[in-house]
Enzyme design. Sequence first.
Site, PDB file in Angstrom:
ATOM      1  N   ASN A  23       0.801  -1.332   0.059  1.00 12.86           N
ATOM      2  CA  ASN A  23      -0.007   0.073   0.055  1.00 12.86           C
ATOM      3  C   ASN A  23       0.798   1.288   0.181  1.00 12.86           C
ATOM      4  OD1 ASN A  23      -2.305  -1.537  -0.035  1.00 12.86           O
ATOM      5  ND2 ASN A  23      -2.823  -1.566   2.032  1.00 12.86           N
ATOM      6  N   ARG A 406      -1.980 -10.811  -4.593  1.00  5.30           N
ATOM      7  CA  ARG A 406      -1.941  -9.092  -4.990  1.00  5.30           C
ATOM      8  C   ARG A 406      -1.190  -8.732  -3.793  1.00  5.30           C
ATOM      9  NH1 ARG A 406      -7.212  -7.219  -4.416  1.00  5.30           N
ATOM     10  NH2 ARG A 406      -6.158  -5.123  -4.909  1.00  5.30           N
TER      11      ARG A 406
END
Length: 428
Positions: A23, A406
Amino acid sequence: MDRIRIIGGRPLHGQIAVSGSKNAALPLMTAALLTDETVKLSNLPHLADIATLANVLSHHGVELHMNGETGDGGAGRVLELRAGRIENARASYDLVRKMRASVLVLGPLLARQGHAEVSLPGGCAIGTRPVDLHLRGLEALGARIDLADGYIKASAPGGLKGGEVVFPTVSVGATENLLMAATLAEGETRLVNAAREPEVSDLAECLVAMGADIHGIGGDTLTIRGVGRLHGTDYAVIPDRIETGTYAMAAAITDGEIELLGARSAHLRAALAKLDEAGVKVVESNRGLTVSRKNGPLTGTDVETDPYPGFPTDLQAQFTALMTTARGESRICETIFENRFMHIPELHRMGASIAIDGRTAVVRGQSALRGAPVMASDLRASASLVIAGLAAEGETVVNRVYHLDRGYERLEEKLCGCGAGIERIRGD
C-alpha cells in the site's frame, strides 16, 4: 486456478522477514509520473499488484528497470522508473480494471500533462469505494472533470491552482492523489482531514525527497506549496504493517513464536494494543518484533475499525479469525467498508460461531476449528482463512488464492519456513 492446502494444528516457530508495503509502494510508483528524472525504489515487494501497476505505468511511457533483488528469495526488489516523456495520458479499462490503486495515476498525470483520462477502477469487492472525493478535490484545484462511458476525463489547460480541500470523510487514496497533484500546482494547497496512515506519510516523505514543499506530515492537515518541477530520488519502501499484523496473528492462533524481522511497532499501535488485550505478547527489539502468547488460551477482545491511528480495516478479517478460538465472546465492528464480512460464511464452514448484526460480528470462541474447503473473496479475507486453517484440525484448502498474490509475498514459503503444513497446489 491455484489453491493453498494447509494441515493445521502445528505451532509456528521461526523468523519471517517482513516485505515492503504494497500500500506504500503503489503510490510511490505513480509519483514517478511527476518528474522526468529517475525514481529508484528499493524494498519493493514482488506482488501481482506491483506488476499490474508497472504495466499501467509502462503504457503511459514510463521506462521501468528491475535492478535485481536484495535479501533472500526475492524480497526487497529495486525498481527504477523514469517518465522522461508521457506518451499517453489515457489509462484504459483493460489496464485499470484489475486494481483500484490504478486511479492514483490521475493526479500526477493531470498535474504534469494538464489532462488525463482514466477508467473508473476495479479491485476487491469489499463495498463501495467511490472516487468522488478524488474528483471533488481535483475540482477544488481548478480541474474540470467529466464522467463519460466509464471514464474520468480531467483537464486543467492552465495548470492546477492551489486551494483548500476539506475531506468530509478520511480517504487514503484521495489524500494521496491530491497530495501528488498539489506538488506541481501553482500556489498553496491545504488538505484538511487528510488520511494519516503511514503509507500516506511515506509518500509525502518521498515527494519531499523529490523536491516537494510539504508541511504537516503525519498530521490531519497537509500544506503543500507547489513547485515548478520535481527531480528524481532513491527511496526505500516502508515495511508492510498489514503483513506484520497478519503473521503476528498466525503466531498467536497456533500458540507459536515468530520473530518478524524489520517490523515497526509504531505503525501498528492500535492492533498491538488489541493483541495485548487478547493475551498476545509482543517484544520489540532492534531487529523487529517477536510475537507469542502470554499464557494459556487467547481471550475474547472487542475491536472497532477506524482510520489510522485506529485499528486497521485491513486486519479486521484476520483478527476475526484469531477470535474464533479465543475464550469468551468478541464483538468486531467494521466502520470503514460495508461489505467486509464475506470471510465469515467460510469461517462457519470451519466450525466458527459468528453472528452478524449489521456492521458488527459477534464471535463466540470455540475450542477448535475443523479443516474444510473454503473460498477466498478478497485479499484480506484470504489471509483470514489461511490463519484459521493453520489452527484447524485436519486439512483446509483455500480456493481462489490469486487474491493473496496481490498482497502477500511468498506467503506459503514464509509460513512453511516456520513449520506450517502448507503448500500451493498449482491449477491447470
